[in-house]
Motif scaffolding. Structure first.
Motif, PDB file in Angstrom:
ATOM      1  N   VAL A 161       9.597   4.795 -12.459  1.00  0.00           N
ATOM      2  CA  VAL A 161       9.900   3.375 -12.242  1.00  0.00           C
ATOM      3  C   VAL A 161      10.108   3.021 -10.777  1.00  0.00           C
ATOM      4  CG1 VAL A 161      10.973   3.260 -14.535  1.00  0.00           C
ATOM      5  CG2 VAL A 161      12.414   3.619 -12.517  1.00  0.00           C
ATOM      6  N   ALA A 162      10.100   4.008  -9.875  1.00  0.00           N
ATOM      7  CA  ALA A 162      10.410   3.730  -8.469  1.00  0.00           C
ATOM      8  C   ALA A 162       9.466   2.702  -7.869  1.00  0.00           C
ATOM      9  CB  ALA A 162      10.365   5.031  -7.664  1.00  0.00           C
ATOM     10  N   VAL A 163       8.162   2.913  -8.017  1.00  0.00           N
ATOM     11  CA  VAL A 163       7.191   1.988  -7.437  1.00  0.00           C
ATOM     12  C   VAL A 163       7.228   0.628  -8.123  1.00  0.00           C
ATOM     13  CG1 VAL A 163       4.725   1.570  -7.052  1.00  0.00           C
ATOM     14  CG2 VAL A 163       5.695   3.818  -6.542  1.00  0.00           C
ATOM     15  N   PRO A 164       7.233   0.551  -9.477  1.00  0.00           N
ATOM     16  CA  PRO A 164       7.327  -0.769 -10.115  1.00  0.00           C
ATOM     17  C   PRO A 164       8.574  -1.550  -9.710  1.00  0.00           C
ATOM     18  CG  PRO A 164       6.622   0.867 -11.709  1.00  0.00           C
ATOM     19  CD  PRO A 164       6.998   1.620 -10.474  1.00  0.00           C
ATOM     20  N   ILE A 165       9.731  -0.888  -9.617  1.00  0.00           N
ATOM     21  CA  ILE A 165      10.950  -1.587  -9.212  1.00  0.00           C
ATOM     22  C   ILE A 165      10.814  -2.100  -7.785  1.00  0.00           C
ATOM     23  CG2 ILE A 165      13.389  -1.272  -8.628  1.00  0.00           C
ATOM     24  CD1 ILE A 165      13.677   0.540 -11.023  1.00  0.00           C
ATOM     25  N   SER A 166      10.275  -1.265  -6.897  1.00  0.00           N
ATOM     26  CA  SER A 166      10.143  -1.677  -5.490  1.00  0.00           C
ATOM     27  C   SER A 166       9.236  -2.885  -5.334  1.00  0.00           C
ATOM     28  CB  SER A 166       9.610  -0.511  -4.652  1.00  0.00           C
ATOM     29  OG  SER A 166       8.256  -0.240  -4.954  1.00  0.00           O
ATOM     30  N   ARG A 167       8.294  -3.057  -6.267  1.00  0.00           N
ATOM     31  CA  ARG A 167       7.378  -4.196  -6.199  1.00  0.00           C
ATOM     32  C   ARG A 167       7.940  -5.440  -6.871  1.00  0.00           C
ATOM     33  NH1 ARG A 167       1.891  -0.872  -7.989  1.00  0.00           N
ATOM     34  NH2 ARG A 167       1.413   0.036  -5.915  1.00  0.00           N
ATOM     35  N   VAL A 241      -0.151  14.391  -2.614  1.00  0.00           N
ATOM     36  CA  VAL A 241      -1.271  15.298  -2.879  1.00  0.00           C
ATOM     37  C   VAL A 241      -2.260  14.620  -3.817  1.00  0.00           C
ATOM     38  CG1 VAL A 241      -1.941  17.503  -3.933  1.00  0.00           C
ATOM     39  CG2 VAL A 241       0.103  17.382  -2.495  1.00  0.00           C
ATOM     40  N   PHE A 242      -1.759  13.990  -4.866  1.00  0.00           N
ATOM     41  CA  PHE A 242      -2.630  13.302  -5.815  1.00  0.00           C
ATOM     42  C   PHE A 242      -3.301  12.081  -5.178  1.00  0.00           C
ATOM     43  CE2 PHE A 242      -0.023  14.981  -9.642  1.00  0.00           C
ATOM     44  CZ  PHE A 242      -0.779  16.149  -9.638  1.00  0.00           C
ATOM     45  N   ARG A 243      -2.555  11.360  -4.354  1.00  0.00           N
ATOM     46  CA  ARG A 243      -3.141  10.173  -3.714  1.00  0.00           C
ATOM     47  C   ARG A 243      -4.315  10.559  -2.825  1.00  0.00           C
ATOM     48  NH1 ARG A 243       0.440   5.681  -1.117  1.00  0.00           N
ATOM     49  NH2 ARG A 243      -1.622   4.740  -1.223  1.00  0.00           N
ATOM     50  N   ASP A 244      -4.185  11.669  -2.121  1.00  0.00           N
ATOM     51  CA  ASP A 244      -5.269  12.103  -1.251  1.00  0.00           C
ATOM     52  C   ASP A 244      -6.478  12.621  -2.021  1.00  0.00           C
ATOM     53  OD1 ASP A 244      -3.784  11.372   0.908  1.00  0.00           O
ATOM     54  OD2 ASP A 244      -3.301  13.399   1.589  1.00  0.00           O
ATOM     55  N   SER A 245      -6.277  12.858  -3.332  1.00  0.00           N
ATOM     56  CA  SER A 245      -7.421  13.246  -4.163  1.00  0.00           C
ATOM     57  C   SER A 245      -8.001  12.059  -4.913  1.00  0.00           C
ATOM     58  CB  SER A 245      -7.007  14.338  -5.161  1.00  0.00           C
ATOM     59  OG  SER A 245      -6.079  13.832  -6.108  1.00  0.00           O
ATOM     60  N   GLY A 246      -7.542  10.837  -4.563  1.00  0.00           N
ATOM     61  CA  GLY A 246      -8.125   9.620  -5.117  1.00  0.00           C
ATOM     62  C   GLY A 246      -7.293   8.893  -6.145  1.00  0.00           C
ATOM     63  N   VAL A 247      -6.062   9.317  -6.381  1.00  0.00           N
ATOM     64  CA  VAL A 247      -5.184   8.665  -7.365  1.00  0.00           C
ATOM     65  C   VAL A 247      -4.432   7.520  -6.682  1.00  0.00           C
ATOM     66  CG1 VAL A 247      -3.212   9.031  -8.915  1.00  0.00           C
ATOM     67  CG2 VAL A 247      -4.949  10.810  -8.660  1.00  0.00           C
ATOM     68  N   THR A 248      -4.243   6.398  -7.385  1.00  0.00           N
ATOM     69  CA  THR A 248      -3.502   5.276  -6.822  1.00  0.00           C
ATOM     70  C   THR A 248      -2.018   5.604  -6.722  1.00  0.00           C
ATOM     71  OG1 THR A 248      -3.038   4.231  -8.957  1.00  0.00           O
ATOM     72  CG2 THR A 248      -5.135   3.678  -7.890  1.00  0.00           C
ATOM     73  N   ALA A 249      -1.279   4.821  -5.910  1.00  0.00           N
ATOM     74  CA  ALA A 249       0.148   5.075  -5.720  1.00  0.00           C
ATOM     75  C   ALA A 249       0.909   4.973  -7.036  1.00  0.00           C
ATOM     76  CB  ALA A 249       0.719   4.111  -4.690  1.00  0.00           C
ATOM     77  N   GLY A 250       0.610   3.935  -7.827  1.00  0.00           N
ATOM     78  CA  GLY A 250       1.301   3.773  -9.105  1.00  0.00           C
ATOM     79  C   GLY A 250       1.009   4.904 -10.063  1.00  0.00           C
ATOM     80  N   ASP A 251      -0.269   5.308 -10.144  1.00  0.00           N
ATOM     81  CA  ASP A 251      -0.634   6.404 -11.044  1.00  0.00           C
ATOM     82  C   ASP A 251      -0.025   7.731 -10.583  1.00  0.00           C
ATOM     83  OD1 ASP A 251      -2.063   4.733 -12.659  1.00  0.00           O
ATOM     84  OD2 ASP A 251      -4.019   5.228 -11.799  1.00  0.00           O
ATOM     85  N   ALA A 252       0.073   7.921  -9.254  1.00  0.00           N
ATOM     86  CA  ALA A 252       0.687   9.150  -8.740  1.00  0.00           C
ATOM     87  C   ALA A 252       2.155   9.231  -9.153  1.00  0.00           C
ATOM     88  CB  ALA A 252       0.568   9.198  -7.216  1.00  0.00           C
ATOM     89  N   GLY A 253       2.848   8.083  -9.133  1.00  0.00           N
ATOM     90  CA  GLY A 253       4.235   8.053  -9.589  1.00  0.00           C
ATOM     91  C   GLY A 253       4.357   8.410 -11.055  1.00  0.00           C
ATOM     92  N   TRP A 254       3.433   7.915 -11.871  1.00  0.00           N
ATOM     93  CA  TRP A 254       3.500   8.224 -13.294  1.00  0.00           C
ATOM     94  C   TRP A 254       3.090   9.660 -13.590  1.00  0.00           C
ATOM     95  CZ3 TRP A 254       6.445   5.764 -16.353  1.00  0.00           C
ATOM     96  CH2 TRP A 254       6.703   4.402 -16.162  1.00  0.00           C
ATOM     97  N   LEU A 255       2.213  10.230 -12.756  1.00  0.00           N
ATOM     98  CA  LEU A 255       1.894  11.648 -12.918  1.00  0.00           C
ATOM     99  C   LEU A 255       3.115  12.518 -12.604  1.00  0.00           C
ATOM    100  CD1 LEU A 255      -1.706  11.794 -11.421  1.00  0.00           C
ATOM    101  CD2 LEU A 255      -1.054  12.320 -13.781  1.00  0.00           C
ATOM    102  N   LEU A 256       3.911  12.085 -11.625  1.00  0.00           N
ATOM    103  CA  LEU A 256       5.157  12.796 -11.352  1.00  0.00           C
ATOM    104  C   LEU A 256       6.121  12.624 -12.524  1.00  0.00           C
ATOM    105  CD1 LEU A 256       6.773  14.489  -9.370  1.00  0.00           C
ATOM    106  CD2 LEU A 256       7.567  12.375  -8.296  1.00  0.00           C
TER     107      LEU A 256
END
Length: 400
Positions: A161-167, A241-256
């Motif tokens: 929820v970190a990125v969604p809350i920050s937005r 690491v995931f973002r640099d492989s093409g994952v969006t910021a929001g999706d990287a947060g959910w992968l974590l």
């Protein structure tokens, strides 16, 4: 306690009192990770706004670990003097103040609040295994798994929820980090009834030296340190690491979030495995090997982000429960558990503290992620080795 055994208030506590204590311990456990794991998904925004290098940004994860290393050794003596209930209550207040300070939109507040958060969490890290050993000696595996699951579950939510809350809220990432004060205040309120426990009488105060001379204690410490190093590197850097492989910021947060959700689910099945095994060597080695496979996968096929999040969660969740359980299972009583916990968490988290900074530095120097991930492969392989020692036996600490 002068005889060397720990006397539990549990004997004079009603069933409802025991239930309240369990719930209070679980809510305390819920506070031991979200203030840390919510940082990783927001790290790129923090770096951009405050103009931080990757190595300096890694300090946001490293500083709490340094606080763990500095504070942990003194916790048993402070608990013997003031009582573990009062000490833990004070630690929750420090944690709440740290979260509030970090809400202030300034770099010095961000780093200063992080230090306070680390100090508060350090006390909880050491005391929870000791309190479980003292008050619920026949349910160590079950309650350790329960509090690890709660700790990991809330940590996973914090990442997701970190990125969604920050937005969505005013204040952006400052509010996303500061909102966890609500959970800290809840824990303080629930813990208030435990403060009525009488303070230890001066003649009953008893502590033990940390077991520096025990090879088994060092193996437990190494296992704690290596699994913690892996956890904090993952929650700090895996989104990037995931973002640099093409994952969006929001999706990287959910992968974590997925990594931590799988870790929680894995932790929930650990009590069954611990009960069935004669000792914990095989399961500790296997769990560490699974983490090793996850890191190797990130090197070989970084695009398979979903798969490696699951694999790392499987290994990390099992290793976390094992590391926490060793603090009680390898100790002869609650006092010994406190001494072993202080040693393992002070040295162990000092090892872990180097992880996020070293990972960031290797990324900067090598201009890629392969070198730092290979470092984690080496750490996971070392964890497989120390698991062969940490998985059985009893530490015999000496008295002062």
């Amino acid at each position: 306690m002068a005889s060397g055994t720990s006397v539990s208030p549990n004997a004079n506590r009603t069933r409802s009192g025991n239930t309240l204590l369990v719930w209070s311990l679980l809510v305390v456990a819920a506070n031991l990770r979200p203030a840390l794991t919510g940082v990783g998904p927001l790290l790129d925004r923090v770096q951009a706004e405050l103009a931080l290098t990757p190595a300096v940004a890694g300090l946001l994860t490293t500083l709490p670990l340094v606080a763990f290393a500095v504070v942990s050794p003194v916790v048993p003596r402070l608990a013997a003097r003031w009582g573990p209930e009062r000490l833990l209550g004070g630690a929750l207040v420090v944690l709440a103040v740290g979260v509030a300070v970090r809400w202030v939109p300034a770099a010095i507040a961000l780093f200063g609040g992080t230090v306070l958060i680390g100090a508060g969490i350090a006390v909880g890290n050491v005391l929870l295994p000791s309190l479980i050993k003292r008050d619920f000696p026949t349910r160590v595996g079950l309650l350790t798994s329960a509090y690890a699951a709660v700790m990991g579950g809330v940590a996973a939510v914090a990442s997701g929820v970190a990125v969604p809350i920050s937005r969505a809220v005013p204040g952006g990432w400052h509010t996303a980090l500061g909102c966890w004060i609500v959970l800290a205040l809840t824990a303080i309120v629930l813990w208030l009834p435990q403060l009525r426990t009488p303070r230890p009488r001066s003649e009953a105060v008893h502590t033990r030296r940390l077991p520096w001379g025990s090879a088994l204690a060092w193996a437990v410490t190494a296992f704690m340190g290596l699994q913690s190093l892996g956890f904090y590197v993952v929650v700090t850097w895996l989104p990037q690491v995931f973002r640099d492989s093409g994952v969006t910021a929001g999706d990287a947060g959910w992968l974590l979030f997925l990594f931590q959700a799988v870790a929680v689910a894995t932790g929930l099945v650990m009590p069954t495995m611990l009960r069935r095994a004669r000792d914990q060597r095989a399961v500790a080695m296997l769990s560490s090997a699974v983490s090793l496979v996850g890191y190797l996968g990130l090197v070989a096929a970084p695009g398979w982000a979903l798969l490696w999040s699951v694999v790392l969660g499987l290994g990390g969740g099992a290793c976390l429960v094992l590391a926490l359980a060793f603090l009680s299972l390898r100790a002869e009583d609650a006092i010994a558990a406190g001494a072993l916990s202080a040693m393992a968490q002070s040295i162990g988290y000092l090892v872990a503290a180097a992880g996020p900074v070293a990972f960031g530095l290797l990324h900067t120097v090598s201009s890629g992620w392969q070198a730092p991930i290979m470092l984690m492969c080496v750490a996971a392989a070392g964890q497989v080795v120390v698991a062969t020692v940490a998985g059985r036996g009893t530490v015999r600490p000496t008295r002062p």
